[in-house]
Motif scaffolding. Structure first.
Motif, PDB file in Angstrom:
ATOM      1  N   ALA A 137       0.842  -1.202   0.000  1.00 30.29           N
ATOM      2  CA  ALA A 137       0.000   0.000   0.000  1.00 30.29           C
ATOM      3  C   ALA A 137       0.877   1.252   0.000  1.00 30.29           C
ATOM      4  CB  ALA A 137      -0.919  -0.007   1.212  1.00 30.29           C
ATOM      5  N   TRP A 138       1.444   1.595  -1.180  1.00 30.59           N
ATOM      6  CA  TRP A 138       2.304   2.760  -1.302  1.00 30.59           C
ATOM      7  C   TRP A 138       1.520   3.979  -1.766  1.00 30.59           C
ATOM      8  CZ3 TRP A 138       7.002   2.580   0.685  1.00 30.59           C
ATOM      9  CH2 TRP A 138       7.691   1.361   0.720  1.00 30.59           C
ATOM     10  N   ASP A 139       1.913   5.123  -1.276  1.00 25.82           N
ATOM     11  CA  ASP A 139       1.494   6.380  -1.882  1.00 25.82           C
ATOM     12  C   ASP A 139       2.442   6.638  -3.047  1.00 25.82           C
ATOM     13  OD1 ASP A 139       1.489   9.272  -2.481  1.00 25.82           O
ATOM     14  OD2 ASP A 139       0.203   9.460  -0.721  1.00 25.82           O
ATOM     15  N   PRO A 140       1.923   6.891  -4.262  1.00 25.39           N
ATOM     16  CA  PRO A 140       2.817   7.043  -5.421  1.00 25.39           C
ATOM     17  C   PRO A 140       3.621   8.333  -5.435  1.00 25.39           C
ATOM     18  CG  PRO A 140       0.539   7.448  -6.053  1.00 25.39           C
ATOM     19  CD  PRO A 140       0.502   6.961  -4.635  1.00 25.39           C
ATOM     20  N   HIS A 141       3.414   9.222  -4.459  1.00 27.99           N
ATOM     21  CA  HIS A 141       4.115  10.502  -4.463  1.00 27.99           C
ATOM     22  C   HIS A 141       4.928  10.759  -3.192  1.00 27.99           C
ATOM     23  CE1 HIS A 141       1.818  11.499  -8.052  1.00 27.99           C
ATOM     24  NE2 HIS A 141       0.703  11.237  -7.393  1.00 27.99           N
ATOM     25  N   PHE A 142       4.414  10.354  -2.041  1.00 28.22           N
ATOM     26  CA  PHE A 142       5.048  10.693  -0.777  1.00 28.22           C
ATOM     27  C   PHE A 142       5.330   9.428   0.038  1.00 28.22           C
ATOM     28  CE2 PHE A 142       2.658  14.481  -1.960  1.00 28.22           C
ATOM     29  CZ  PHE A 142       3.630  15.466  -1.836  1.00 28.22           C
ATOM     30  N   ALA A 143       6.473   9.419   0.706  1.00 28.40           N
ATOM     31  CA  ALA A 143       6.888   8.271   1.510  1.00 28.40           C
ATOM     32  C   ALA A 143       6.207   8.321   2.875  1.00 28.40           C
ATOM     33  CB  ALA A 143       8.403   8.284   1.685  1.00 28.40           C
ATOM     34  N   PRO A 144       5.765   7.171   3.392  1.00 27.57           N
ATOM     35  CA  PRO A 144       5.149   7.148   4.731  1.00 27.57           C
ATOM     36  C   PRO A 144       6.196   7.320   5.827  1.00 27.57           C
ATOM     37  CG  PRO A 144       5.325   4.920   3.857  1.00 27.57           C
ATOM     38  CD  PRO A 144       5.771   5.843   2.756  1.00 27.57           C
ATOM     39  N   ASN A 145       5.850   8.081   6.839  1.00 23.24           N
ATOM     40  CA  ASN A 145       6.738   8.318   7.973  1.00 23.24           C
ATOM     41  C   ASN A 145       6.429   7.294   9.060  1.00 23.24           C
ATOM     42  OD1 ASN A 145       8.356   9.287  10.016  1.00 23.24           O
ATOM     43  ND2 ASN A 145       7.229  11.193  10.302  1.00 23.24           N
ATOM     44  N   VAL A 146       7.136   6.153   9.044  1.00 27.82           N
ATOM     45  CA  VAL A 146       6.893   5.108  10.035  1.00 27.82           C
ATOM     46  C   VAL A 146       7.476   5.482  11.390  1.00 27.82           C
ATOM     47  CG1 VAL A 146       6.767   3.293   8.304  1.00 27.82           C
ATOM     48  CG2 VAL A 146       8.968   3.844   9.344  1.00 27.82           C
ATOM     49  N   GLY A 147       8.408   6.435  11.409  1.00 24.19           N
ATOM     50  CA  GLY A 147       8.983   6.878  12.673  1.00 24.19           C
ATOM     51  C   GLY A 147       8.079   7.821  13.432  1.00 24.19           C
ATOM     52  N   GLY A 148       7.034   8.334  12.775  1.00 27.30           N
ATOM     53  CA  GLY A 148       6.135   9.260  13.445  1.00 27.30           C
ATOM     54  C   GLY A 148       4.890   8.603  14.003  1.00 27.30           C
ATOM     55  N   SER A 149       4.821   7.281  13.918  1.00 24.76           N
ATOM     56  CA  SER A 149       3.647   6.565  14.411  1.00 24.76           C
ATOM     57  C   SER A 149       3.669   6.501  15.934  1.00 24.76           C
ATOM     58  CB  SER A 149       3.606   5.159  13.819  1.00 24.76           C
ATOM     59  OG  SER A 149       2.517   4.436  14.335  1.00 24.76           O
ATOM     60  N   PHE A 150       2.587   6.940  16.544  1.00 23.82           N
ATOM     61  CA  PHE A 150       2.527   6.960  17.998  1.00 23.82           C
ATOM     62  C   PHE A 150       1.299   6.234  18.548  1.00 23.82           C
ATOM     63  CE2 PHE A 150       0.430  10.735  16.326  1.00 23.82           C
ATOM     64  CZ  PHE A 150      -0.795  10.697  16.967  1.00 23.82           C
ATOM     65  N   LEU A 151       0.368   5.858  17.692  1.00 30.06           N
ATOM     66  CA  LEU A 151      -0.879   5.262  18.177  1.00 30.06           C
ATOM     67  C   LEU A 151      -0.623   3.937  18.887  1.00 30.06           C
ATOM     68  CD1 LEU A 151      -3.308   6.007  15.193  1.00 30.06           C
ATOM     69  CD2 LEU A 151      -3.142   7.176  17.399  1.00 30.06           C
ATOM     70  N   GLY A 152       0.261   3.108  18.328  1.00 33.68           N
ATOM     71  CA  GLY A 152       0.548   1.822  18.954  1.00 33.68           C
ATOM     72  C   GLY A 152       1.171   1.982  20.329  1.00 33.68           C
ATOM     73  N   ARG A 153       2.145   2.885  20.434  1.00 31.57           N
ATOM     74  CA  ARG A 153       2.792   3.098  21.730  1.00 31.57           C
ATOM     75  C   ARG A 153       1.833   3.725  22.733  1.00 31.57           C
ATOM     76  NH1 ARG A 153       8.213   2.258  21.744  1.00 31.57           N
ATOM     77  NH2 ARG A 153       9.269   2.133  19.723  1.00 31.57           N
ATOM     78  N   LEU A 154       0.976   4.626  22.262  1.00 31.08           N
ATOM     79  CA  LEU A 154       0.009   5.237  23.169  1.00 31.08           C
ATOM     80  C   LEU A 154      -0.994   4.206  23.670  1.00 31.08           C
ATOM     81  CD1 LEU A 154      -0.826   7.933  24.411  1.00 31.08           C
ATOM     82  CD2 LEU A 154      -2.309   8.313  22.441  1.00 31.08           C
ATOM     83  N   ALA A 155      -1.423   3.301  22.780  1.00 31.69           N
ATOM     84  CA  ALA A 155      -2.341   2.243  23.190  1.00 31.69           C
ATOM     85  C   ALA A 155      -1.674   1.298  24.187  1.00 31.69           C
ATOM     86  CB  ALA A 155      -2.830   1.470  21.966  1.00 31.69           C
ATOM     87  N   SER A 156      -0.413   0.939  23.940  1.00 36.54           N
ATOM     88  CA  SER A 156       0.302   0.048  24.862  1.00 36.54           C
ATOM     89  C   SER A 156       0.485   0.691  26.232  1.00 36.54           C
ATOM     90  CB  SER A 156       1.675  -0.316  24.279  1.00 36.54           C
ATOM     91  OG  SER A 156       1.534  -0.981  23.040  1.00 36.54           O
ATOM     92  N   ALA A 157       0.835   1.974  26.243  1.00 40.12           N
ATOM     93  CA  ALA A 157       1.024   2.668  27.513  1.00 40.12           C
ATOM     94  C   ALA A 157      -0.296   2.785  28.278  1.00 40.12           C
ATOM     95  CB  ALA A 157       1.623   4.051  27.266  1.00 40.12           C
ATOM     96  N   SER A 158      -1.372   3.078  27.566  1.00 34.20           N
ATOM     97  CA  SER A 158      -2.682   3.180  28.220  1.00 34.20           C
ATOM     98  C   SER A 158      -3.107   1.837  28.795  1.00 34.20           C
ATOM     99  CB  SER A 158      -3.725   3.678  27.211  1.00 34.20           C
ATOM    100  OG  SER A 158      -3.355   4.942  26.689  1.00 34.20           O
ATOM    101  N   PHE A 159      -2.835   0.771  28.047  1.00 37.94           N
ATOM    102  CA  PHE A 159      -3.152  -0.563  28.540  1.00 37.94           C
ATOM    103  C   PHE A 159      -2.364  -0.880  29.814  1.00 37.94           C
ATOM    104  CE2 PHE A 159      -1.761  -5.003  28.737  1.00 37.94           C
ATOM    105  CZ  PHE A 159      -2.986  -5.646  28.889  1.00 37.94           C
TER     106      PHE A 159
END
Length: 333
Positions: A137-159
């Motif tokens: 699932a690529w965007d044909p113009h812009f690269a995804p920023n996988v280093g800016g993902s925080f939802l998983g860590r926020l969910a783990s911390a909340s848990f």
């Protein structure tokens, strides 16, 4: 303008340009940095790719008892089920039930999603055998920023915080008998650990908000190993003029599950890197970059037991929250 290595040597005051670097714009004169080809462990790297669906059915079965226990806890917290011998407040039972139910639902959802995704990949593999980038699932113009993902860590911390609520109640707040000092110290230790997880997750949230307008664009899609890797980095407004040096690292890496002691851990290894550094007065809002990969570099593989990928890590020390972004690149053979 002559942009050959010999010409650049004169521009850089006698310092030879690093091997494998080809200037995208002669005006950009990065500080010299050596390329490296060595297998090196990367710590705390975000998850990349989809991995394998092996064991997905077991994950669904593993989640069922947690879900059942969670439902009982939620019903007890709502006063619909009476647990014999229970002296805890209903809200404690409700929190405990919510935690167990969340674990069960999460395990079952991951198992079902992995199974469905694997079936779709099997059916699409022959169709896109010559164009493997269409499986991802690529965007044909812009690269995804996988280093800016925080939802998983926020969910783990909340848990983690919710999971510790009942233990804090029974050991620290309302023990029927005085709790041993060891038990209090153990709960306090895990409280500090959960607080650290939550603090780091919030740090990622604020970093994403501060640098939310940063992007990495590629002029063509996909990128190929045989061609120069040309990229355009759009720097965030909050970064302009607030750093001394900007580091750009093109990295080839692989990610797999390995045994670490008695547990399996998701491990990331760096296989090849090319680093370019730029001083503040050399960087504008848009920064063109160009790299050349070794001819034997492998293709991107985001599915399976071993995930292979390319990324551009951009970082800079700034007042307050430092800048760091990891952009996944669609580089294929």
């Amino acid at each position: 303008m002559d942009s050959s290595p010999s010409a650049l040597q004169g521009d850089l005051g006698g310092v030879r340009a690093p091997q494998g670097w080809v200037p995208y714009r002669a005006a950009m004169k990065p500080a010299p940095a050596e390329d490296a080809t060595e297998r090196r462990l990367l710590s705390n790297h975000p998850s990349v790719g989809t991995g394998s669906a092996r064991g997905a059915g077991c994950l669904v079965l593993f989640g069922l008892p947690f879900f059942a226990a969670g439902v009982i806890g939620l019903l007890a917290g709502a006063g619909r089920v009476h647990l014999q011998g229970n002296e805890a407040p209903l809200w404690v039972l409700g929190v405990l039930g919510a935690v167990f139910a969340a674990v069960g639902v999460g395990c079952m959802a991951v198992g079902v999603r992995s199974t469905l995704r694997e079936r779709k990949l099997v059916s699409d593999f022959e169709t896109y055998a010559e164009e493997p980038w269409k499986l991802d699932a690529w965007d044909p113009h812009f690269a995804p920023n996988v280093g800016g993902s925080f939802l998983g860590r926020l969910a783990s911390a909340s848990f983690a915080v919710l999971f510790l609520v009942p233990f804090n109640y029974f050991v620290l707040l309302a023990p029927k008998r005085p709790s041993p000092l060891f038990a209090k110290a153990l709960v306090a230790f895990f409280d500090l650990f959960a607080l650290g997880l939550l603090s780091y997750a919030l740090y990622l949230v604020f970093r994403r908000l501060k640098y939310r307008d940063g992007r990495l664009r590629y002029p063509s899609f996909p990128l190929f190993v045989r061609d120069p890797v040309r990229l355009t980095l759009h720097l965030p407004r909050a970064l302009q003029g607030r750093f001394e040096e900007l580091s750009c690292v093109l990295r080839q890496a692989e990610q797999l599950w390995e045994e670490r002691g008695e547990q399996n851990a998701l491990t990331t290894y760096e296989l090849h890197r090319q680093e370019r550094r730029f001083r503040r007065d050399e960087v504008e809002r848009e920064l063109p970059l160009e790299f050349e990969l070794p001819a034997e570099s492998p293709t991107t593989e985001l599915h399976g037991d071993t995930v292979r990928f390319y990324e551009l890590e951009v970082s800079a020390e700034t007042p307050g929250i430092d800048y760091r972004a990891i952009y996944l690149l669609p580089i294929y053979r």
